[in-house]
Design a protein around this motif. Sequence first.
Motif, PDB file in Angstrom:
ATOM      1  N   GLY A   9       0.808  -1.211   0.000  1.00 51.22           N
ATOM      2  CA  GLY A   9       0.000   0.000   0.000  1.00 51.22           C
ATOM      3  C   GLY A   9       0.842   1.262   0.000  1.00 51.22           C
ATOM      4  N   GLY A  10       2.091   1.117  -0.443  1.00 54.41           N
ATOM      5  CA  GLY A  10       2.998   2.265  -0.483  1.00 54.41           C
ATOM      6  C   GLY A  10       3.560   2.647   0.873  1.00 54.41           C
ATOM      7  N   GLN A  11       3.267   1.814   1.894  1.00 58.95           N
ATOM      8  CA  GLN A  11       3.717   2.118   3.257  1.00 58.95           C
ATOM      9  C   GLN A  11       4.780   1.110   3.688  1.00 58.95           C
ATOM     10  OE1 GLN A  11       2.610   4.872   4.913  1.00 58.95           O
ATOM     11  NE2 GLN A  11       1.446   5.315   3.042  1.00 58.95           N
ATOM     12  N   VAL A  12       6.006   1.298   3.207  1.00 58.14           N
ATOM     13  CA  VAL A  12       7.116   0.421   3.587  1.00 58.14           C
ATOM     14  C   VAL A  12       7.669   0.924   4.923  1.00 58.14           C
ATOM     15  CG1 VAL A  12       9.363  -0.499   2.938  1.00 58.14           C
ATOM     16  CG2 VAL A  12       7.659   0.004   1.176  1.00 58.14           C
ATOM     17  N   THR A  13       7.497   0.135   5.967  1.00 53.25           N
ATOM     18  CA  THR A  13       7.881   0.564   7.315  1.00 53.25           C
ATOM     19  C   THR A  13       9.176  -0.084   7.760  1.00 53.25           C
ATOM     20  OG1 THR A  13       6.532  -1.200   8.273  1.00 53.25           O
ATOM     21  CG2 THR A  13       5.490   0.960   7.992  1.00 53.25           C
ATOM     22  N   VAL A  14       9.818   0.558   8.737  1.00 49.24           N
ATOM     23  CA  VAL A  14      11.065   0.044   9.310  1.00 49.24           C
ATOM     24  C   VAL A  14      10.746  -1.103  10.241  1.00 49.24           C
ATOM     25  CG1 VAL A  14      13.106   0.616  10.668  1.00 49.24           C
ATOM     26  CG2 VAL A  14      12.111   2.316   9.111  1.00 49.24           C
ATOM     27  N   GLY A  15      11.660  -2.015  10.376  1.00 45.52           N
ATOM     28  CA  GLY A  15      11.473  -3.214  11.187  1.00 45.52           C
ATOM     29  C   GLY A  15      12.145  -4.347  10.457  1.00 45.52           C
ATOM     30  N   TYR A  16      12.025  -5.569  10.976  1.00 45.92           N
ATOM     31  CA  TYR A  16      12.741  -6.696  10.367  1.00 45.92           C
ATOM     32  C   TYR A  16      12.345  -6.882   8.910  1.00 45.92           C
ATOM     33  CZ  TYR A  16      14.226 -11.413   9.279  1.00 45.92           C
ATOM     34  OH  TYR A  16      14.775 -12.501   8.667  1.00 45.92           O
ATOM     35  N   MET A  17      11.065  -7.118   8.661  1.00 47.33           N
ATOM     36  CA  MET A  17      10.619  -7.309   7.281  1.00 47.33           C
ATOM     37  C   MET A  17      10.696  -6.002   6.498  1.00 47.33           C
ATOM     38  SD  MET A  17      10.097 -10.413   6.624  1.00 47.33           S
ATOM     39  CE  MET A  17       9.295 -10.202   5.033  1.00 47.33           C
ATOM     40  N   GLY A  18      10.405  -4.905   7.203  1.00 42.75           N
ATOM     41  CA  GLY A  18      10.463  -3.607   6.545  1.00 42.75           C
ATOM     42  C   GLY A  18      11.849  -3.290   6.025  1.00 42.75           C
ATOM     43  N   ASP A  19      12.872  -3.598   6.798  1.00 40.45           N
ATOM     44  CA  ASP A  19      14.251  -3.346   6.368  1.00 40.45           C
ATOM     45  C   ASP A  19      14.599  -4.165   5.126  1.00 40.45           C
ATOM     46  OD1 ASP A  19      14.627  -1.589   8.406  1.00 40.45           O
ATOM     47  OD2 ASP A  19      15.661  -2.986   9.731  1.00 40.45           O
ATOM     48  N   ILE A  20      14.135  -5.413   5.114  1.00 38.40           N
ATOM     49  CA  ILE A  20      14.403  -6.276   3.959  1.00 38.40           C
ATOM     50  C   ILE A  20      13.707  -5.721   2.720  1.00 38.40           C
ATOM     51  CG2 ILE A  20      14.014  -8.567   2.965  1.00 38.40           C
ATOM     52  CD1 ILE A  20      14.274  -9.710   5.791  1.00 38.40           C
TER      53      ILE A  20
END
Length: 217
Positions: free
Chosen positions: A114-125
């Motif tokens: 949804g265009g919302q790439v967030t920071v975190g484990y999966m987000g960083d990848i």
Amino acid sequence: MDSVFEVVQTLIAVLVAITFHEFAHGYVSYKLGDPTPKQTGRLSLNPFRHLDFLGTICLMVVHFGWAKPVQVNPNYYKNPKKGMVLVALGGPVMNFFIALFSVFFMGVILKVTGGQVTVGYMGDIIIFVYGLLQMLAIINLSLGIFNLIPIPPLDGSKILGAILPQDKYFKYMRYERFGYLALLLILSFDVLRTPLNMIMSGMYEGVWFIVSFILGV
């Protein structure tokens, strides 16, 4: 850390772009009946068989560069002039396809998240993969466009050679030994960087427009 990621992304993109560019040259020539690319080990996805040191450095630093030319023998082709054009176009066309697929999967990522790439484990990848795809698109577009310049040893010189009358082509190729010097001067003095970047940006935006239309992102 971001700069480290960018270096890694750029290095991967450069290796992929160069490897598939040169493999495509060799494969097209091989399919046209020329055993030379196979005999010289250029029908390979091993990047170290294709790297030109100076061209690779230029591609890493300024995003425009070249690889080690694939040896081909047009005497094996049914139509040598047409064959040389197809072989020369093989590399840039491969780069443009990789750029298209890279932008497509960037669009898929945006669609899924949804265009919302967030920071975190999966987000960083996801952020790393998205950045890698973006660099793949940029490097492949740049390599494909740059290699269409008609200066030896770039692919554009081979396309021009197949179009020019034979006597004019031989006159043109007298200056082949100055090709690398001309390329270094072009890159050193930014003679063509602005128009090349404009072409690359236009193609990038055009591909994004197509992908956005297809995926609705």
